[in-house]
Design a protein around this motif. Structure first.
Motif, mmCIF file in Angstrom:
data_model
loop_
_atom_site.group_PDB
_atom_site.id
_atom_site.type_symbol
_atom_site.label_atom_id
_atom_site.label_comp_id
_atom_site.label_asym_id
_atom_site.label_seq_id
_atom_site.Cartn_x
_atom_site.Cartn_y
_atom_site.Cartn_z
ATOM 1 N N PRO A 199 -30.236 -15.482 10.640
ATOM 2 C CA PRO A 199 -30.725 -16.329 11.739
ATOM 3 C C PRO A 199 -31.451 -15.537 12.830
ATOM 4 O O PRO A 199 -32.424 -16.017 13.404
ATOM 5 N N GLN A 200 -30.980 -14.321 13.112
ATOM 6 C CA GLN A 200 -31.602 -13.513 14.154
ATOM 7 C C GLN A 200 -32.676 -12.563 13.622
ATOM 8 O O GLN A 200 -33.389 -11.936 14.397
ATOM 9 N N GLN A 201 -32.765 -12.465 12.292
ATOM 10 C CA GLN A 201 -33.713 -11.560 11.655
ATOM 11 C C GLN A 201 -33.614 -10.151 12.235
ATOM 12 O O GLN A 201 -34.606 -9.537 12.672
ATOM 13 N N ARG A 202 -32.387 -9.631 12.216
ATOM 14 C CA ARG A 202 -32.150 -8.285 12.725
ATOM 15 C C ARG A 202 -30.975 -7.679 11.977
ATOM 16 O O ARG A 202 -30.193 -8.383 11.333
ATOM 17 N N VAL A 203 -30.879 -6.361 12.040
ATOM 18 C CA VAL A 203 -29.700 -5.695 11.509
ATOM 19 C C VAL A 203 -28.695 -5.506 12.640
ATOM 20 O O VAL A 203 -29.074 -5.403 13.812
ATOM 21 N N VAL A 204 -27.417 -5.470 12.283
ATOM 22 C CA VAL A 204 -26.365 -5.311 13.274
ATOM 23 C C VAL A 204 -25.320 -4.335 12.753
ATOM 24 O O VAL A 204 -25.087 -4.227 11.547
ATOM 25 N N VAL A 205 -24.709 -3.638 13.675
ATOM 26 C CA VAL A 205 -23.586 -2.768 13.339
ATOM 27 C C VAL A 205 -22.363 -3.654 13.076
ATOM 28 O O VAL A 205 -22.147 -4.637 13.793
ATOM 29 N N PRO A 206 -21.567 -3.362 12.058
ATOM 30 C CA PRO A 206 -20.395 -4.203 11.791
ATOM 31 C C PRO A 206 -19.394 -4.175 12.930
ATOM 32 O O PRO A 206 -19.250 -3.161 13.620
ATOM 33 N N ALA A 207 -18.713 -5.300 13.130
ATOM 34 C CA ALA A 207 -17.697 -5.370 14.179
ATOM 35 C C ALA A 207 -16.489 -4.514 13.836
ATOM 36 O O ALA A 207 -15.743 -4.100 14.727
ATOM 37 N N ILE A 208 -16.286 -4.254 12.543
ATOM 38 C CA ILE A 208 -15.171 -3.412 12.095
ATOM 39 C C ILE A 208 -15.713 -2.009 11.833
ATOM 40 O O ILE A 208 -16.604 -1.831 11.003
ATOM 41 N N TYR A 209 -15.187 -1.038 12.556
ATOM 42 C CA TYR A 209 -15.633 0.345 12.366
ATOM 43 C C TYR A 209 -14.490 1.305 12.683
ATOM 44 O O TYR A 209 -13.479 0.935 13.292
ATOM 45 N N ALA A 210 -14.682 2.556 12.262
ATOM 46 C CA ALA A 210 -13.643 3.567 12.444
ATOM 47 C C ALA A 210 -13.935 4.513 13.607
ATOM 48 O O ALA A 210 -13.016 5.019 14.239
ATOM 49 N N ASN A 211 -15.228 4.778 13.861
ATOM 50 C CA ASN A 211 -15.548 5.799 14.848
ATOM 51 C C ASN A 211 -16.897 5.465 15.499
ATOM 52 O O ASN A 211 -17.940 5.575 14.866
ATOM 53 N N ARG A 212 -16.852 5.079 16.752
ATOM 54 C CA ARG A 212 -18.074 4.663 17.456
ATOM 55 C C ARG A 212 -19.056 5.824 17.634
ATOM 56 O O ARG A 212 -20.264 5.660 17.466
ATOM 57 N N LYS A 213 -18.558 7.004 17.954
ATOM 58 C CA LYS A 213 -19.439 8.156 18.150
ATOM 59 C C LYS A 213 -20.151 8.515 16.851
ATOM 60 O O LYS A 213 -21.357 8.815 16.847
ATOM 61 N N GLN A 214 -19.415 8.506 15.737
ATOM 62 C CA GLN A 214 -20.046 8.787 14.449
ATOM 63 C C GLN A 214 -21.098 7.730 14.122
ATOM 64 O O GLN A 214 -22.158 8.047 13.571
ATOM 65 N N MET A 215 -20.817 6.467 14.453
ATOM 66 C CA MET A 215 -21.787 5.406 14.200
ATOM 67 C C MET A 215 -23.062 5.628 15.008
ATOM 68 O O MET A 215 -24.181 5.431 14.501
ATOM 69 N N GLN A 216 -22.930 6.059 16.250
ATOM 70 C CA GLN A 216 -24.111 6.340 17.062
ATOM 71 C C GLN A 216 -24.960 7.446 16.436
ATOM 72 O O GLN A 216 -26.186 7.349 16.386
ATOM 73 N N GLY A 217 -24.299 8.494 15.954
ATOM 74 C CA GLY A 217 -25.028 9.573 15.296
ATOM 75 C C GLY A 217 -25.729 9.105 14.037
ATOM 76 O O GLY A 217 -26.885 9.478 13.767
ATOM 77 N N THR A 218 -25.039 8.271 13.263
ATOM 78 C CA THR A 218 -25.630 7.727 12.039
ATOM 79 C C THR A 218 -26.869 6.887 12.348
ATOM 80 O O THR A 218 -27.914 7.027 11.695
ATOM 81 N N LEU A 219 -26.771 6.019 13.350
ATOM 82 C CA LEU A 219 -27.911 5.172 13.703
ATOM 83 C C LEU A 219 -29.111 6.005 14.139
ATOM 84 O O LEU A 219 -30.256 5.693 13.797
ATOM 85 N N GLY A 220 -28.847 7.071 14.883
ATOM 86 C CA GLY A 220 -29.932 7.939 15.314
ATOM 87 C C GLY A 220 -30.632 8.596 14.137
ATOM 88 O O GLY A 220 -31.872 8.680 14.102
ATOM 89 N N ARG A 221 -29.857 9.053 13.154
ATOM 90 C CA ARG A 221 -30.460 9.695 11.981
ATOM 91 C C ARG A 221 -31.250 8.693 11.139
ATOM 92 O O ARG A 221 -32.343 9.004 10.653
ATOM 93 N N LEU A 222 -30.703 7.497 10.973
ATOM 94 C CA LEU A 222 -31.412 6.489 10.181
ATOM 95 C C LEU A 222 -32.681 6.022 10.884
ATOM 96 O O LEU A 222 -33.704 5.757 10.233
ATOM 97 N N ALA A 223 -32.626 5.914 12.207
ATOM 98 C CA ALA A 223 -33.801 5.466 12.958
ATOM 99 C C ALA A 223 -34.965 6.454 12.834
ATOM 100 O O ALA A 223 -36.130 6.070 13.001
ATOM 101 N N ALA A 224 -34.649 7.708 12.539
ATOM 102 C CA ALA A 224 -35.698 8.717 12.404
ATOM 103 C C ALA A 224 -36.373 8.692 11.036
ATOM 104 O O ALA A 224 -37.400 9.366 10.835
ATOM 105 N N LEU A 225 -35.822 7.934 10.099
ATOM 106 C CA LEU A 225 -36.391 7.852 8.753
ATOM 107 C C LEU A 225 -37.431 6.737 8.673
ATOM 108 O O LEU A 225 -37.444 5.809 9.488
ATOM 109 N N ASP A 226 -38.284 6.827 7.672
ATOM 110 C CA ASP A 226 -39.308 5.803 7.442
ATOM 111 C C ASP A 226 -38.689 4.693 6.590
ATOM 112 O O ASP A 226 -38.682 4.770 5.362
ATOM 113 N N ILE A 227 -38.140 3.682 7.266
ATOM 114 C CA ILE A 227 -37.428 2.589 6.599
ATOM 115 C C ILE A 227 -38.008 1.259 7.061
ATOM 116 O O ILE A 227 -38.145 1.007 8.255
ATOM 117 N N GLU A 228 -38.322 0.429 6.113
ATOM 118 C CA GLU A 228 -38.854 -0.898 6.428
ATOM 119 C C GLU A 228 -37.990 -2.022 5.874
ATOM 120 O O GLU A 228 -37.917 -3.097 6.458
#
Length: 255
Positions: A199-228
């Motif tokens: 409905p929002q046509q967007r990706v979202v981080v899951p509400a269930i997670y183990a480590n917020r800091k690790q998730m932030q690092g992961t998002l930063g690395r993925l954002a640097a890749l060429d992904i469509e």
């Protein structure tokens, strides 16, 4: 190369279709517990391929809704099994994220009481649609002993036989979480690292997670890749080259 989304009752499975030496070669990512026959049913009914066209099956992390049907599927079709290096290693996960278990319990409990969770898991129409999907009925129901040896893949390893696909270690939802990246098509299969909101046509981080800091690092690395094109473990496929960068900013702002 084609990527087919198979929506099973518990999660999305993905069937990657390639042609090797003139013959179909299929690579499957994620199979939920008790859903392996529905994935194989899709291959037979929708793709019109025999199940021995499946050459490899992998999973993004070892939660039951992503790993639970992998071994049973392999036993039926003889596919090689590939695992993230950290999966099914409890102590390894504990030492790399000691508080992760408690954080996941807390975020899972919070999510359990939300209306969207009840709509997802206590939904008779979804149950009915899942039961009526094509289902493979051949083979033995107890052939786990026929599973090929499980081979572990580390960060940046290519998938044997499907060398254009690379495993990326993406902790956050869990320490063992990973994605499978296909650079030439700008596609990524994310498991529970990122979910898709149709409905929002967007990706979202899951509400269930183990480590917020690790998730932030992961998002930063993925954002640097060429992904469509993002193929999530739950929800809709999202095609937007800015989707991950936008979610990374939103997630960081909510820290």
């Amino acid at each position: 190369m084609k990527i087919h989304q198979v929506k099973t009752r518990l999660s999305n499975s993905y069937v990657i279709e390639e042609i090797h030496h003139g013959e179909p070669a299929l690579f499957i990512v994620d199979v939920a517990v008790a859903c392996h026959r529905y994935v194989l049913g899709f291959i037979e009914s929708d793709l019109n391929y025999p199940i021995n066209s499946v050459k490899a099956v992998a999973f993004t992390h070892d939660d039951p809704d992503h790993f639970g049907g992998v071994l049973a599927l392999s036993a039926l079709c003889g596919a090689a099994v590939f695992s993230p290096d950290a999966s099914r290693r409890s102590m390894h996960k504990f030492f790399n994220d000691p508080a992760g278990v408690l954080t996941r319990i807390g975020t899972s409990t919070r999510e359990l009481f939300r209306a969207r969770s009840r709509a997802m898991y206590l939904n008779r129409s979804r149950d009915k649609a899942a039961r009526e999907a094509p289902k493979f009925i051949g083979g033995s129901s107890s052939g786990i002993d026929n599973v090929a040896e499980i081979r572990r893949l580390k960060n940046n390893d290519s998938v044997p036989g499907f060398a254009d696909w690379t495993l990326l270690h993406t902790p956050g939802h869990s320490w063992d979480s990973c994605c499978f990246y296909h650079p030439s098509s700008k596609s990524i299969i994310t498991g529970d690292t990122l979910l898709g909101s149709g409905p929002q046509q967007r990706v979202v981080v899951p509400a269930i997670y183990a480590n917020r800091k690790q998730m932030q690092g992961t998002l930063g690395r993925l954002a640097a890749l060429d992904i469509e094109h993002i193929y999530p473990g739950h929800g809709s496929v999202i095609s937007d080259p800015l989707a991950i960068a936008n979610e990374a900013r939103a997630f960081s702002a909510g820290a």
